[in-house]
Design a protein around this motif. Structure first.
Motif, mmCIF file in Angstrom:
data_model
loop_
_atom_site.group_PDB
_atom_site.id
_atom_site.type_symbol
_atom_site.label_atom_id
_atom_site.label_comp_id
_atom_site.label_asym_id
_atom_site.label_seq_id
_atom_site.Cartn_x
_atom_site.Cartn_y
_atom_site.Cartn_z
ATOM 1 N N GLN A 195 0.828 -1.208 0.000
ATOM 2 C CA GLN A 195 0.000 0.000 0.000
ATOM 3 C C GLN A 195 0.863 1.258 0.000
ATOM 4 O O GLN A 195 0.498 2.273 -0.606
ATOM 5 C CB GLN A 195 -0.924 -0.002 1.220
ATOM 6 N N PHE A 196 2.001 1.183 0.658
ATOM 7 C CA PHE A 196 2.888 2.346 0.696
ATOM 8 C C PHE A 196 3.428 2.657 -0.701
ATOM 9 O O PHE A 196 3.583 3.829 -1.063
ATOM 10 C CB PHE A 196 4.053 2.086 1.650
ATOM 11 N N ARG A 197 3.710 1.649 -1.487
ATOM 12 C CA ARG A 197 4.186 1.889 -2.856
ATOM 13 C C ARG A 197 3.124 2.620 -3.668
ATOM 14 O O ARG A 197 3.427 3.489 -4.480
ATOM 15 C CB ARG A 197 4.570 0.572 -3.537
ATOM 16 N N ILE A 198 1.858 2.285 -3.445
ATOM 17 C CA ILE A 198 0.763 2.982 -4.134
ATOM 18 C C ILE A 198 0.738 4.447 -3.717
ATOM 19 O O ILE A 198 0.549 5.345 -4.550
ATOM 20 C CB ILE A 198 -0.579 2.298 -3.818
ATOM 21 N N VAL A 199 0.927 4.697 -2.415
ATOM 22 C CA VAL A 199 0.952 6.068 -1.899
ATOM 23 C C VAL A 199 2.048 6.878 -2.584
ATOM 24 O O VAL A 199 1.817 7.987 -3.084
ATOM 25 C CB VAL A 199 1.177 6.055 -0.374
ATOM 26 N N ASP A 228 -0.651 11.519 3.630
ATOM 27 C CA ASP A 228 -0.522 10.193 4.223
ATOM 28 C C ASP A 228 0.626 10.190 5.242
ATOM 29 O O ASP A 228 1.756 10.559 4.915
ATOM 30 C CB ASP A 228 -0.247 9.153 3.129
ATOM 31 N N PRO A 229 0.362 9.791 6.484
ATOM 32 C CA PRO A 229 1.405 9.846 7.520
ATOM 33 C C PRO A 229 2.575 8.907 7.239
ATOM 34 O O PRO A 229 3.687 9.159 7.705
ATOM 35 C CB PRO A 229 0.649 9.443 8.796
ATOM 36 N N ARG A 230 2.341 7.842 6.473
ATOM 37 C CA ARG A 230 3.450 6.925 6.167
ATOM 38 C C ARG A 230 4.504 7.607 5.311
ATOM 39 O O ARG A 230 5.717 7.436 5.522
ATOM 40 C CB ARG A 230 2.916 5.678 5.468
ATOM 41 N N ALA A 231 4.052 8.384 4.323
ATOM 42 C CA ALA A 231 5.001 9.102 3.470
ATOM 43 C C ALA A 231 5.753 10.147 4.284
ATOM 44 O O ALA A 231 6.974 10.326 4.132
ATOM 45 C CB ALA A 231 4.271 9.747 2.304
ATOM 46 N N GLN A 232 5.043 10.843 5.147
ATOM 47 C CA GLN A 232 5.702 11.851 5.979
ATOM 48 C C GLN A 232 6.738 11.192 6.890
ATOM 49 O O GLN A 232 7.838 11.730 7.096
ATOM 50 C CB GLN A 232 4.654 12.589 6.810
ATOM 51 N N ARG A 233 6.394 10.013 7.416
ATOM 52 C CA ARG A 233 7.327 9.307 8.285
ATOM 53 C C ARG A 233 8.547 8.844 7.503
ATOM 54 O O ARG A 233 9.681 8.909 8.001
ATOM 55 C CB ARG A 233 6.628 8.098 8.907
ATOM 56 N N TYR A 234 8.340 8.375 6.277
ATOM 57 C CA TYR A 234 9.451 7.913 5.449
ATOM 58 C C TYR A 234 10.460 9.037 5.246
ATOM 59 O O TYR A 234 11.666 8.859 5.447
ATOM 60 C CB TYR A 234 8.952 7.403 4.094
ATOM 61 N N TRP A 235 9.981 10.209 4.852
ATOM 62 C CA TRP A 235 10.897 11.308 4.557
ATOM 63 C C TRP A 235 11.507 11.888 5.829
ATOM 64 O O TRP A 235 12.658 12.355 5.819
ATOM 65 C CB TRP A 235 10.182 12.380 3.749
#
Length: 315
Positions: A188-192, A269-276
């Motif tokens: 799902q993260f790859r889709i984001v 999306d909080p996952r993208a923010q967390r990744y960066w």
């Protein structure tokens, strides 16, 4: 023991006495094609004394450096120079040290955790074998997201956006890297990330490489504004970003296009923010491409909302 004085050969026992190398070890080197020998009429191994002694001395020195028999054979046969063999062995040691450093930092991260954190950290860190494997996982993720682009462009993207393999990492760095790996292994993260990078799927992208280059330039401009404390707003950075998306679709930059481009349910999306955030921490920087993208998303959203509001008829 028989010493063949006419041919200058010595027996295996005499060679052992001459060099101090045990007979069993000499026999092992013979069986592994490291040491040349001839057979006597009685079937015994016979050696050129001076040549065999010199070779045994070199083999023992290389073995003392930890070099394997395969590499030693390559040196003895001339397939690899001594300098090449030593360089290869040093590179192998570097890999081993990196793996040990990662393991030490992982153990320390679990050891230093409070009881409530320990189980979660154990699960997170044991899913990542070492730093090299973690880095390879991130590279593979971005290769899937970006698709076919020129190799030079891909390498440039990695340099700016993917933390390099960690040398002597801290426990916090290992935790951060492991968290990145967990994120990118989520389908799902790859889709984001793909949605944020390519934007709406309603348009056919004709030039992905051009979009990456143009969006990257816009992100760089945005990062400069972020460092200066400028809030997301209209301007050259946003115009460059929109122009890159329009050009990649062979259409014009219009108000309608900007409205459609602003549609993106994954921008916050909080996952993208967390990744960066984690990427910035590991790389030791205050701005990343992710921060630049977020600034541009917000600038686009604000200007589109303002433009839409200005065009609404008065009640």
């Amino acid at each position: 023991m028989t010493h063949d004085t006419q041919r200058g050969l010595v027996s295996i026992g005499e060679l052992a006495e001459l060099t101090g190398v045990p007979v069993r070890t000499i026999r092992f080197y013979c069986d592994n094609e490291v040491l040349d020998f001839a057979r006597s009429s009685g079937g015994h191994r016979m050696f050129d004394g001076a040549h065999a002694a010199d070779r045994l001395l070199l083999v023992r020195r290389l073995r003392a450096l930890g070099m394997g028999l395969t590499m030693i054979r390559a040196v003895l046969t001339g397939e690899r120079s001594l300098a090449e063999a030593v360089a290869a062995e040093r590179a192998a040691v570097d890999i081993e040290l990196d793996a040990l450093s990662w393991r030490r930092a992982s153990l320390r991260a679990i050891e230093d955790a409070n009881p409530a954190q320990r189980a979660a950290r154990l699960e997170l860190l044991t899913a990542v074998q070492d730093g090299a494997a973690a880095h390879d996982t991130l590279v593979a993720f971005w290769r899937r997201v970006l698709g076919p682009v020129p190799a030079e462009m891909f390498e440039g993207f990695l340099e700016m956006n993917v933390p390099d393999r960690l040398r002597d990492p801290t426990p916090e760095q290992v935790l951060g890297y492991a968290e990145l790996v967990r994120l990118v292994t989520d389908q799902q993260f790859r889709i984001v990330v793909a949605q944020q990078l390519w934007r709406s799927d309603r348009y056919t992208l004709c030039d992905r490489a051009g979009l990456i280059a143009g969006a990257g330039e816009a992100c760089g401009m945005a990062e400069t504004l972020i460092d200066s404390g400028v809030e997301p707003t209209a301007g050259a950075a946003l115009d460059r970003y929109v122009a890159a998306h329009a050009a990649a679709r062979n259409i014009r930059d219009t108000p309608e296009f900007r409205i459609k481009l602003s549609h993106g349910r994954y921008d916050a999306d909080p996952r993208a923010q967390r990744y960066w955030q984690r990427t910035a921490e590991i790389m030791g920087t205050t701005t990343t491409a992710g921060a630049g993208q977020r600034w541009l998303f917000q600038a686009l959203d604000r200007t589109v909302r303002r433009s839409t509001s200005d065009r609404m008829p008065l009640a």
